[in-house]
Scaffold this active site. Structure first.
Site, mmCIF file in Angstrom:
data_model
loop_
_atom_site.group_PDB
_atom_site.id
_atom_site.type_symbol
_atom_site.label_atom_id
_atom_site.label_comp_id
_atom_site.label_asym_id
_atom_site.label_seq_id
_atom_site.Cartn_x
_atom_site.Cartn_y
_atom_site.Cartn_z
ATOM 1 N N ASP A 1 0.840 -1.202 0.000
ATOM 2 C CA ASP A 1 0.000 0.000 0.000
ATOM 3 C C ASP A 1 0.874 1.250 0.000
ATOM 4 O OD1 ASP A 1 -2.410 1.398 0.062
ATOM 5 O OD2 ASP A 1 -2.632 1.255 2.229
ATOM 6 N N HIS B 1 -4.211 3.204 -6.889
ATOM 7 C CA HIS B 1 -5.424 2.896 -6.126
ATOM 8 C C HIS B 1 -6.643 2.741 -7.040
ATOM 9 C CE1 HIS B 1 -3.144 3.658 -2.445
ATOM 10 N NE2 HIS B 1 -4.138 3.049 -1.816
ATOM 11 N N HIS C 1 -6.333 -0.713 -8.322
ATOM 12 C CA HIS C 1 -6.784 -1.597 -7.237
ATOM 13 C C HIS C 1 -8.308 -1.691 -7.244
ATOM 14 C CE1 HIS C 1 -8.845 -1.683 -3.340
ATOM 15 N NE2 HIS C 1 -8.009 -2.642 -3.008
#
Length: 365
Positions: A171, A254, A257
């Site tokens: 992350d 992100h 993701h």
């Protein structure tokens, strides 16, 4: 648009710091709602309880009902009202911490956040993710302020599953590259303004720390040791990445993701594991130099972070699946458009395929 940086008021990290929780809590209130799971209380309840002895703050323990939902938040607000609590303490993983932040938001009282894992950069943020009682995403709750205090007891975190800390590194890997992209495009960050130089510096320090300390920390954690490398990685995963993502901004990693969440076969993967592959895909879109890309892929391989679609759980790769991911990643309201160039489902689909090919190449497949 102004340059804006936000952060928690106080960040405390070190081995054994949970033993001082009661002392810290005294500065914020007289009666604390302590939100924790039943299993969490069995593990560290004695430590938490002991920290409140000889302090002026009384703990009121309440077990978490598994979901950060409006039902659970309302239940806890009622308990706060009934018991006269004037501060909230959340101890555990992401959903507990988000719930504690939301309860404090509605009660307009201070909140102390005590993660027992270092798997994401969310603890420092002014955001709670709200789900239905069944666990389906419902909405983001944007809070008036970041937590009053974030406390990381690295002795407790070092005993958590190693995979979770590695996922936290995945992350955190995105932080600098997404902040850099937002700086280049002039995009607004989660803090509501443009990127500050301070946020970029912290994001870059986050990346440098991951590269220098990540593998050392993994090996130490596997040996059951809390070393200086582990301390640095916990800070990178939590504080540096937390301020870096919120005040630096999100971009490709992100969003990609989020795209992978449309595939059921990826649901077992941790957030940070999918973000790591999303980061590689963003770097392919940016066409960074081959040596830099190789260094980052090799680092992911050493840690055990996924670098191929197969490692993400996609055993049967089809054009339809990858295009579905790419289309979802390019959603109008997602952060992929913070990149400083135009993106389309077609270019993202190509980047995902190329990232998978590079991963296979460096794995020797």
């Amino acid at each position: 648009m102004a340059n804006i940086l936000i952060s928690p008021s106080k960040y405390v990290q070190g081995a054994g710091e949970m033993k001082k929780l009661g002392d810290y809590a005294q500065a914020y209130g007289k009666k604390a709602l302590v939100l924790i799971t039943e299993s969490g209380y069995k593990r560290i309840g004695a430590t938490v309880d002991g920290s409140f002895q000889n302090t002026e703050t009384e703990p009121v323990y309440e077990y978490f009902n598994k979901e950060c939902s409006k039902t659970e938040i309302n239940r806890l607000v009622e308990i706060m009202n009934e018991r006269g609590c004037d501060v909230v303490i959340g101890i555990g993983g992401g959903k507990i911490l988000d719930t504690a932040k939301a309860v404090a938001y509605y009660k307009e009282v201070p909140v102390l956040i005590c993660p027992t894992i270092a798997s994401t950069d969310a603890p420092c943020s002014a955001l709670s993710v709200i789900y239905t009682d069944a666990g389906v995403f419902e909405e983001y709750l944007f809070l008036r302020a970041n937590p009053n205090m974030v406390l990381m007891d690295t002795e407790i975190i070092a005993k958590s599953p190693v995979r979770l800390t590695i996922a936290g590194m995945g992350d955190a890997l995105a932080t600098y590259f997404e902040a850099r992209a937002c700086q280049a495009s002039g995009a607004a960050t989660c803090a509501g303004g443009k990127v500050t130089s301070a946020a970029i510096a912290l994001a870059k320090l986050c990346f440098d720390t991951l590269m220098e300390e990540g593998v050392k920390a993994k090996l130490a954690l596997e040996a059951g040791a809390c070393t200086p490398a582990v301390e640095k990685i916990v800070e990178a995963n939590t504080l540096l990445s937390g301020i870096g993502f919120e005040s630096g901004g999100l971009a490709g990693a992100h969003a990609i993701h989020n795209g992978f969440t449309v595939l059921e076969e990826c649901h077992h993967m941790n957030h940070g594991e999918k973000v790591a592959f999303g980061t590689i895909t963003q770097l392919v879109l940016e066409n960074i130099p081959a040596e830099e890309l190789e260094d980052i892929i090799d680092w992911c391989i050493e840690l055990g972070l996924p670098v191929t679609l197969k490692e993400l759980g996609i055993t049967e790769v089809t054009d339809e699946k990858i295009m579905a991911v790419a289309t979802a990643a390019c959603a109008e309201n997602d952060t992929l458009h913070n990149l400083p160039f135009e993106v389309t489902p077609e270019t993202v689909c190509a980047a995902i395929k190329a990232a998978d090919a590079y991963g296979k190449y460096f794995l020797g497949e």
